[in-house]
Design a protein around this motif. Structure first.
Motif, mmCIF file in Angstrom:
data_model
loop_
_atom_site.group_PDB
_atom_site.id
_atom_site.type_symbol
_atom_site.label_atom_id
_atom_site.label_comp_id
_atom_site.label_asym_id
_atom_site.label_seq_id
_atom_site.Cartn_x
_atom_site.Cartn_y
_atom_site.Cartn_z
ATOM 1 N N GLU A 3 0.843 -1.202 0.000
ATOM 2 C CA GLU A 3 0.000 0.000 0.000
ATOM 3 C C GLU A 3 0.873 1.245 0.000
ATOM 4 O O GLU A 3 1.945 1.270 0.601
ATOM 5 C CB GLU A 3 -0.905 0.004 1.236
ATOM 6 N N LEU A 4 0.395 2.277 -0.702
ATOM 7 C CA LEU A 4 1.113 3.547 -0.756
ATOM 8 C C LEU A 4 0.098 4.677 -0.608
ATOM 9 O O LEU A 4 -0.873 4.765 -1.378
ATOM 10 C CB LEU A 4 1.855 3.690 -2.076
ATOM 11 N N THR A 5 0.292 5.517 0.383
ATOM 12 C CA THR A 5 -0.602 6.659 0.599
ATOM 13 C C THR A 5 -0.283 7.764 -0.402
ATOM 14 O O THR A 5 0.886 8.079 -0.642
ATOM 15 C CB THR A 5 -0.445 7.192 2.031
ATOM 16 N N PRO A 16 -9.227 10.346 2.154
ATOM 17 C CA PRO A 16 -7.870 9.877 1.899
ATOM 18 C C PRO A 16 -7.743 9.271 0.498
ATOM 19 O O PRO A 16 -8.745 9.028 -0.180
ATOM 20 C CB PRO A 16 -7.671 8.829 2.981
ATOM 21 N N ALA A 17 -6.513 9.014 0.093
ATOM 22 C CA ALA A 17 -6.253 8.408 -1.208
ATOM 23 C C ALA A 17 -5.063 7.461 -1.079
ATOM 24 O O ALA A 17 -4.111 7.750 -0.347
ATOM 25 C CB ALA A 17 -5.973 9.479 -2.254
ATOM 26 N N ARG A 18 -5.116 6.370 -1.788
ATOM 27 C CA ARG A 18 -4.024 5.402 -1.743
ATOM 28 C C ARG A 18 -4.079 4.509 -2.979
ATOM 29 O O ARG A 18 -5.098 4.450 -3.680
ATOM 30 C CB ARG A 18 -4.124 4.519 -0.482
ATOM 31 N N ILE A 19 -2.991 3.833 -3.251
ATOM 32 C CA ILE A 19 -2.984 2.692 -4.152
ATOM 33 C C ILE A 19 -2.585 1.483 -3.322
ATOM 34 O O ILE A 19 -1.819 1.599 -2.361
ATOM 35 C CB ILE A 19 -2.036 2.888 -5.353
ATOM 36 N N PHE A 20 -3.137 0.313 -3.661
ATOM 37 C CA PHE A 20 -2.834 -0.874 -2.860
ATOM 38 C C PHE A 20 -3.094 -2.110 -3.697
ATOM 39 O O PHE A 20 -3.757 -2.069 -4.738
ATOM 40 C CB PHE A 20 -3.672 -0.902 -1.581
ATOM 41 N N GLN A 22 -4.518 -6.110 -3.738
ATOM 42 C CA GLN A 22 -5.370 -7.078 -3.064
ATOM 43 C C GLN A 22 -4.568 -8.328 -2.731
ATOM 44 O O GLN A 22 -3.599 -8.674 -3.425
ATOM 45 C CB GLN A 22 -6.537 -7.464 -3.980
ATOM 46 N N GLY A 23 -4.966 -9.018 -1.677
ATOM 47 C CA GLY A 23 -4.304 -10.256 -1.301
ATOM 48 C C GLY A 23 -2.904 -10.018 -0.789
ATOM 49 O O GLY A 23 -2.617 -8.995 -0.148
ATOM 50 N N ASP A 24 -1.999 -10.948 -1.100
ATOM 51 C CA ASP A 24 -0.650 -10.860 -0.543
ATOM 52 C C ASP A 24 0.382 -10.411 -1.576
ATOM 53 O O ASP A 24 1.581 -10.552 -1.356
ATOM 54 C CB ASP A 24 -0.232 -12.212 0.046
ATOM 55 N N ARG A 25 -0.061 -9.841 -2.708
ATOM 56 C CA ARG A 25 0.881 -9.365 -3.723
ATOM 57 C C ARG A 25 1.479 -8.023 -3.318
ATOM 58 O O ARG A 25 0.820 -7.192 -2.677
ATOM 59 C CB ARG A 25 0.200 -9.224 -5.080
ATOM 60 N N GLU A 26 2.734 -7.825 -3.701
ATOM 61 C CA GLU A 26 3.411 -6.563 -3.438
ATOM 62 C C GLU A 26 3.151 -5.581 -4.573
ATOM 63 O O GLU A 26 2.936 -5.979 -5.730
ATOM 64 C CB GLU A 26 4.925 -6.798 -3.315
ATOM 65 N N LEU A 27 3.158 -4.286 -4.247
ATOM 66 C CA LEU A 27 3.080 -3.277 -5.296
ATOM 67 C C LEU A 27 4.254 -3.430 -6.258
ATOM 68 O O LEU A 27 5.387 -3.652 -5.818
ATOM 69 C CB LEU A 27 3.099 -1.867 -4.688
ATOM 70 N N PRO A 28 4.006 -3.286 -7.566
ATOM 71 C CA PRO A 28 5.109 -3.436 -8.529
ATOM 72 C C PRO A 28 5.915 -2.161 -8.722
ATOM 73 O O PRO A 28 6.768 -2.094 -9.601
ATOM 74 C CB PRO A 28 4.370 -3.804 -9.809
ATOM 75 N N VAL A 29 5.642 -1.133 -7.917
ATOM 76 C CA VAL A 29 6.298 0.160 -8.093
ATOM 77 C C VAL A 29 6.985 0.599 -6.807
ATOM 78 O O VAL A 29 6.561 0.255 -5.704
ATOM 79 C CB VAL A 29 5.290 1.257 -8.540
#
Length: 392
Positions: A3-5, A16-20, A22-29
């Motif tokens: 997750e990234l705020t 609020p705003a974020r990108i995240f 689902q599940g146990d995957r990591e953000l690719p960025v």
């Protein structure tokens, strides 16, 4: 990190705003510098997909300049002519790497629309490309990596606040994508159909010859449309988009908008424009604005009452409609793609005024015969791809 705020959503009041994930995957960025916002990431992730596909299609480094979730320009890394170096304001940059050439082309196609862009690069960002980015007004860049020198250059931009994002090039999303609108979830399969030369085999016009260079330009235009808000059309030439029309409800309006941008790209290369006597202190952005007015319908406003003195050392001669038309008649061999079928021949009538010789569109209109007949009238070769490329 899952997750990234974000600083806010589309507008400052949307928190609020974020990108995240689902599940146990990591953000690719990873954010290497700055604080990207919601629209920044929409541009970055759409732009990354575009340049990744351009690289796969052409074998060359690719770049795109995104604004408000549509590309203002997209290109592969072919060398720049002296004239292109001049109109893209990179005459002083020396020999440029292929990736830097790609960005100069992507940024230069429609410099006014690219003002404040978000950049996507297909390859590791090198110092040549970083130096070009540093001197432009831009919100950020996404790439699969950065050399140490390039990252140091970019981290100096905006006093360390420039957005620099690194994406994992091996990342592949799930086959199904989901988004919400007004609390309602939408789900669809991702648009993963590869755009290759096979799409150009069904040539339906009397003119059948589409040279390899034009096929490449048609692929560039189609891939660009895949990530452009619909309705959309794209004019391409010499390995780059030269006019993109996005988000128009009427397709002919889209064709006109993109055609005017292609015309402006070519008019910038006219001797009347190349010889404009700019004051040395005038910035690149101000020069772009002045050129846009000079080659447009408001040129009289620039030249009357001494208003030209702010940007020019001498009063330029008017660039008359007759002179502009004569110059535009030299624009030839342009490729045009559409994300959906052309419903009327009026789109072809407009396109041929901007030098279009080759077209790719899905076909399927009840007036396909009329569109084909219009192409035949002007010797234009057109392929029906059978593939619609709406993007919303």
């Amino acid at each position: 990190m899952r997750e990234l705020t974000l600083k806010y959503g589309c507008n400052p009041n949307q928190k609020p705003a974020r990108i995240f994930m689902q599940g146990d995957r990591e953000l690719p960025v990873k954010v290497l510098s700055g604080t990207p916002g919601y629209i920044n990431f929409l541009d970055a992730l759409n732009g990354w997909q575009l340049v990744r596909e351009l690289k796969e299609a052409t074998g060359l480094p690719a770049a795109t300049s995104f604004k408000h979730v549509s590309p203002a320009g997209a290109a592969c890394g072919r060398p720049l002519s002296d004239i292109l170096k001049k109109i893209y304001w990179v005459e002083d940059a020396g020999e440029l790497s292929p990736l830097a050439c790609a960005y100069a082309r992507a940024r230069g196609a429609d410099r006014m629309s690219s003002f404040g862009d978000f950049i996507a690069l297909s390859d590791v960002c090198d110092a040549d490309t970083a130096r070009l980015i540093k001197r432009e007004v831009s919100d950020g860049v996404i790439a699969p990596g950065y050399t140490e020198e390039a990252l140091a250059i970019l981290r100096e931009k905006k006093k360390g606040k420039y957005n620099v994002i690194e994406i994992d090039p091996s990342y592949r999303p799930a086959e199904t994508e989901v988004k919400q609108v007004f609390g309602v979830s939408f789900e669809q399969g991702r648009n993963e159909i590869p755009i290759t030369g096979d799409l150009l085999n069904n040539i339906v016009t009397e003119a059948k010859d589409i040279p390899e260079s034009a096929k490449t330009d048609l692929l560039i235009a189609l891939i660009t449309l895949k990530y452009t808000q619909s309705n959309s059309v794209c004019y391409a030439l010499d390995g780059q988009a030269i006019g993109i029309g996005a988000g128009q409800q009427s397709r002919v309006h889209c064709t006109r908008l993109a055609g005017r941008k292609a015309d402006n790209w070519y008019l910038r290369q006219a001797p009347e424009v190349l010889g404009l006597p700019f004051r040395p202190e005038v910035s690149r952005a101000e020069r772009d604005n002045a050129i846009d007015v000079y080659i447009g319908d408001e040129s009289e406003d620039l030249l009357r009452d001494g208003s030209w003195e702010r940007v020019f050392t001498l009063k330029p001669a008017p660039f008359t409609p007759e002179a502009k038309r004569a110059w535009l008649d030299g624009l030839k061999g342009v490729s045009l793609a559409s994300d959906a079928f052309f419903p009327f021949g009026d789109n072809i009538e407009r396109a041929r005024k901007s030098g279009v010789s080759y077209i790719a569109e899905p076909g399927g209109s009840i007036r396909d015969d009329q569109v084909i007949e219009t192409c035949n009238r002007y010797g234009i070769a057109m392929a029906f791809t059978g593939l619609r490329l709406f993007h919303h």
